[in-house]
Design an enzyme around this catalytic site. Structure first.
Site, PDB file in Angstrom:
ATOM      1  CB  CYS A 117      21.022 -53.241 -84.912  1.00 20.85           C
ATOM      2  SG  CYS A 117      19.817 -54.188 -85.005  1.00 20.85           S
ATOM      3  CG  HIS A 131      20.360 -49.458 -83.136  1.00 20.72           C
ATOM      4  ND1 HIS A 131      19.717 -49.421 -84.343  1.00 20.72           N
ATOM      5  CD2 HIS A 131      19.619 -50.761 -82.688  1.00 20.72           C
ATOM      6  CE1 HIS A 131      18.994 -50.395 -84.790  1.00 20.72           C
ATOM      7  NE2 HIS A 131      18.911 -51.283 -83.457  1.00 20.72           N
ATOM      8  CG  ASN A 178      15.582 -52.123 -84.838  1.00 21.68           C
ATOM      9  OD1 ASN A 178      16.358 -51.694 -85.640  1.00 21.68           O
ATOM     10  ND2 ASN A 178      15.646 -52.760 -83.739  1.00 21.68           N
TER      11      ASN A 178
HETATM   12  N1  ACO Z   1       0.962 -55.174 -78.070  1.00 25.79           N
HETATM   13  C1  ACO Z   1       0.360 -55.112 -76.777  1.00 25.79           C
HETATM   14  N2  ACO Z   1       0.754 -56.134 -75.664  1.00 25.79           N
HETATM   15  C2  ACO Z   1       1.933 -56.695 -75.932  1.00 25.79           C
HETATM   16  C3  ACO Z   1       2.542 -56.606 -77.109  1.00 25.79           C
HETATM   17  C4  ACO Z   1       2.275 -55.670 -78.185  1.00 25.79           C
HETATM   18  N3  ACO Z   1       2.415 -55.741 -79.391  1.00 25.79           N
HETATM   19  N4  ACO Z   1       3.781 -57.145 -77.211  1.00 25.79           N
HETATM   20  C5  ACO Z   1       3.679 -57.901 -75.801  1.00 25.79           C
HETATM   21  N5  ACO Z   1       2.563 -57.538 -75.142  1.00 25.79           N
HETATM   22  C6  ACO Z   1       2.508 -57.621 -73.719  1.00 25.79           C
HETATM   23  C7  ACO Z   1       2.886 -58.745 -73.146  1.00 25.79           C
HETATM   24  O1  ACO Z   1       2.028 -60.077 -73.501  1.00 25.79           O
HETATM   25  C8  ACO Z   1       3.180 -58.942 -71.806  1.00 25.79           C
HETATM   26  O2  ACO Z   1       1.876 -58.854 -71.103  1.00 25.79           O
HETATM   27  P1  ACO Z   1       1.697 -59.742 -69.626  1.00 25.79           P
HETATM   28  O3  ACO Z   1       2.560 -58.991 -68.985  1.00 25.79           O
HETATM   29  O4  ACO Z   1       0.513 -59.821 -69.504  1.00 25.79           O
HETATM   30  O5  ACO Z   1       2.333 -61.136 -69.975  1.00 25.79           O
HETATM   31  C9  ACO Z   1       3.488 -57.220 -71.646  1.00 25.79           C
HETATM   32  O6  ACO Z   1       3.011 -56.967 -72.896  1.00 25.79           O
HETATM   33  C10 ACO Z   1       4.981 -57.401 -71.430  1.00 25.79           C
HETATM   34  O7  ACO Z   1       5.586 -58.101 -72.249  1.00 25.79           O
HETATM   35  P2  ACO Z   1       7.222 -57.979 -72.574  1.00 25.79           P
HETATM   36  O8  ACO Z   1       7.210 -58.877 -73.962  1.00 25.79           O
HETATM   37  O9  ACO Z   1       7.547 -58.657 -71.356  1.00 25.79           O
HETATM   38  O10 ACO Z   1       7.502 -56.728 -72.754  1.00 25.79           O
HETATM   39  P3  ACO Z   1       8.985 -56.068 -72.634  1.00 25.79           P
HETATM   40  O11 ACO Z   1       9.000 -54.947 -71.549  1.00 25.79           O
HETATM   41  O12 ACO Z   1      10.165 -56.878 -72.686  1.00 25.79           O
HETATM   42  O13 ACO Z   1       8.976 -54.922 -74.126  1.00 25.79           O
HETATM   43  C11 ACO Z   1      10.075 -54.915 -76.256  1.00 25.79           C
HETATM   44  C12 ACO Z   1       8.586 -55.526 -75.438  1.00 25.79           C
HETATM   45  C13 ACO Z   1       9.222 -53.688 -76.417  1.00 25.79           C
HETATM   46  C14 ACO Z   1       9.960 -55.778 -77.463  1.00 25.79           C
HETATM   47  C15 ACO Z   1      11.204 -55.033 -75.369  1.00 25.79           C
HETATM   48  O14 ACO Z   1      11.500 -56.063 -75.067  1.00 25.79           O
HETATM   49  C16 ACO Z   1      12.511 -54.399 -76.322  1.00 25.79           C
HETATM   50  O15 ACO Z   1      12.319 -53.224 -76.918  1.00 25.79           O
HETATM   51  N6  ACO Z   1      13.501 -55.095 -76.397  1.00 25.79           N
HETATM   52  C17 ACO Z   1      14.644 -54.976 -77.112  1.00 25.79           C
HETATM   53  C18 ACO Z   1      14.188 -55.297 -78.654  1.00 25.79           C
HETATM   54  C19 ACO Z   1      15.013 -54.866 -79.636  1.00 25.79           C
HETATM   55  O16 ACO Z   1      16.124 -53.799 -79.348  1.00 25.79           O
HETATM   56  N7  ACO Z   1      15.580 -55.566 -80.479  1.00 25.79           N
HETATM   57  C20 ACO Z   1      16.616 -55.208 -81.381  1.00 25.79           C
HETATM   58  C21 ACO Z   1      16.343 -55.997 -82.736  1.00 25.79           C
HETATM   59  S1  ACO Z   1      17.518 -55.384 -83.648  1.00 25.79           S
HETATM   60  C22 ACO Z   1      17.860 -56.412 -84.872  1.00 25.79           C
HETATM   61  O17 ACO Z   1      19.109 -56.925 -84.877  1.00 25.79           O
HETATM   62  C23 ACO Z   1      17.025 -56.742 -86.297  1.00 25.79           C
END
Ligand code: ACO
Length: 328
Positions: free
Chosen positions: A115, A255, A285
């Site tokens: 990214c 980003h 993203n």
């Molecule tokens: N729908 C509903 N519930 C969900 C989903 C979903 N899609 N995904 C996870 N949950 C639930 C989980 O099971 C968890 O439930 P629990 O508390 O009962 O166990 C709860 O929601 C929280 O899950 P987490 O994974 O801990 O959520 P988090 O606060 O970390 O948010 C997210 C997840 C949005 C993905 C966040 O971590 C994030 O944005 N991270 C950065 C991602 C990013 O920027 N990636 C860059 C990639 S770029 C590249 O190089 C291609």
């Protein structure tokens, strides 16, 4: 930075027509619109047609960037494509694009910094122009992330979309252009965000396919923490190198990975919400394409005026990060 001023001569973007909405995803995995919007800010993303690869999206964005710069493909000396979803291992997507555009004079290569790739590409292009080696460089961020996304994994499939953005980098009037770059990497965090399969470490086999090693895997929570930290520090470093203060920023182009990460960057930089370009709600993203698409839209919408201080900042797999101060 160097003698001549180097900046952006034209911008262009392309996103595929097909939309994948949160409601569509509700029918595919156990998720819901409210969770996705609250946790990420994303409402829909674009998905490339089966016949479209990254070079096809790059081509459309590049045509628009060339037109906006008032140049033709034959004016281009070098093409840099930032992508983690190349059409194939090789030839590079940049070479495929060079042929398609008819940019016969141009050298071409791909750049892999996930990214952060577009900002790495801008820094590379700016350096080439400053040294006098090349005059006009096409820098493209192009991704078809839908091809490396596991649509049974709710942790990742809600996040990503396809698209491309392009700019032409070249000499601009004195006082304008790129004032600083801040690039960084921390390879020790490489396992937080990656695709393991298909390379020389784990070549493609029936087993690698069955165990889903060709899809993007991510530790979302740790990437989130890293992103919040690095977006602020990278932007601050770039500002310091440019001799500017936070209060000088006219527009932040971050980003587009998560609206909460963007909000934390705004807080750290003491900026109000209207100072950030945000389109994550419509595109999700798009990795290396996110920043150039947001920049092209900022230009289309008249949100950048001559003399404005624009800060570009991103982070991604590698781990990598990059920031730049650009006077428009
Ligand atoms: N729908 C509903 N519930 C969900 C989903 C979903 N899609 N995904 C996870 N949950 C639930 C989980 O099971 C968890 O439930 P629990 O508390 O009962 O166990 C709860 O929601 C929280 O899950 P987490 O994974 O801990 O959520 P988090 O606060 O970390 O948010 C997210 C997840 C949005 C993905 C966040 O971590 C994030 O944005 N991270 C950065 C991602 C990013 O920027 N990636 C860059 C990639 S770029 C590249 O190089 C291609």
């Amino acid at each position: 930075m160097g003698d001549i001023s180097v900046g952006i001569l034209g911008t262009g973007k392309y996103v595929p027509e097909r939309k994948l909405t949160n409601q569509d995803l509700e029918r595919m995995v156990d998720t819901n619109d409210n969770w996705i919007v609250t946790m990420t800010g994303i409402r829909e993303r674009r998905i490339a047609d089966a016949a479209q690869a990254s070079s096809d999206l790059a081509y459309e964005a590049s045509l628009r960037a060339l037109a906006s710069a008032g140049l033709t493909a034959e004016d281009i000396d070098l093409i840099i494509v930032a992508t983690i979803t190349p059409d194939m291992f090789f030839p590079s997507t940049a070479c495929l694009l060079q042929d398609r555009l008819g940019a016969k004079r141009a050298a071409a290569f791909d750049l892999s910094a996930a990214c952060s790739g577009f900002i790495y590409g801008l820094a590379t292009a700016t350096s080439f122009v400053k040294t006098g080696m090349y005059r006009r460089i096409l820098v493209v961020g192009a991704e078809t992330l839908s091809r490396i996304t596991d649509y049974t994994d709710r942790n990742t499939c809600i996040l990503f979309g396809d698209g491309a953005g392009a700019v032409v980098v070249g000499e601009v009037p004195e006082g304008r252009g790129f004032k600083s770059f801040e690039l960084g990497a921390d390879g020790s965090g490489g396992d937080l965000l990656r695709i393991c399969g298909g390379g020389s470490r784990l070549p493609s086999t029936e087993e690698s396919v069955a165990s889903k090693k060709h899809f993007l895997e991510m530790n979302g929570r740790d990437v989130f923490k890293f992103a919040v930290r690095v977006m602020g520090t990278a932007a601050e470093e770039a500002l310091a190198k440019a001799g500017l203060a936070k209060s000088d920023i006219d527009l932040l182009i971050p980003h587009q990975a998560n609206i909460r990460i963007i909000q934390s960057a705004l807080e750290r930089l003491e900026l109000s919400a209207d100072k950030a370009m945000v389109n994550i709600d419509r595109y999700g993203n798009m990795s290396a394409a996110s920043i150039p698409v947001a920049l092209a839209e900022a230009v289309e919408e008249g949100r950048v005026k001559e003399g404005d201080a624009v800060v570009l900042v991103g982070f991604g797999g590698g781990l990598t990060w990059g920031a730049s101060v650009l006077v428009w």
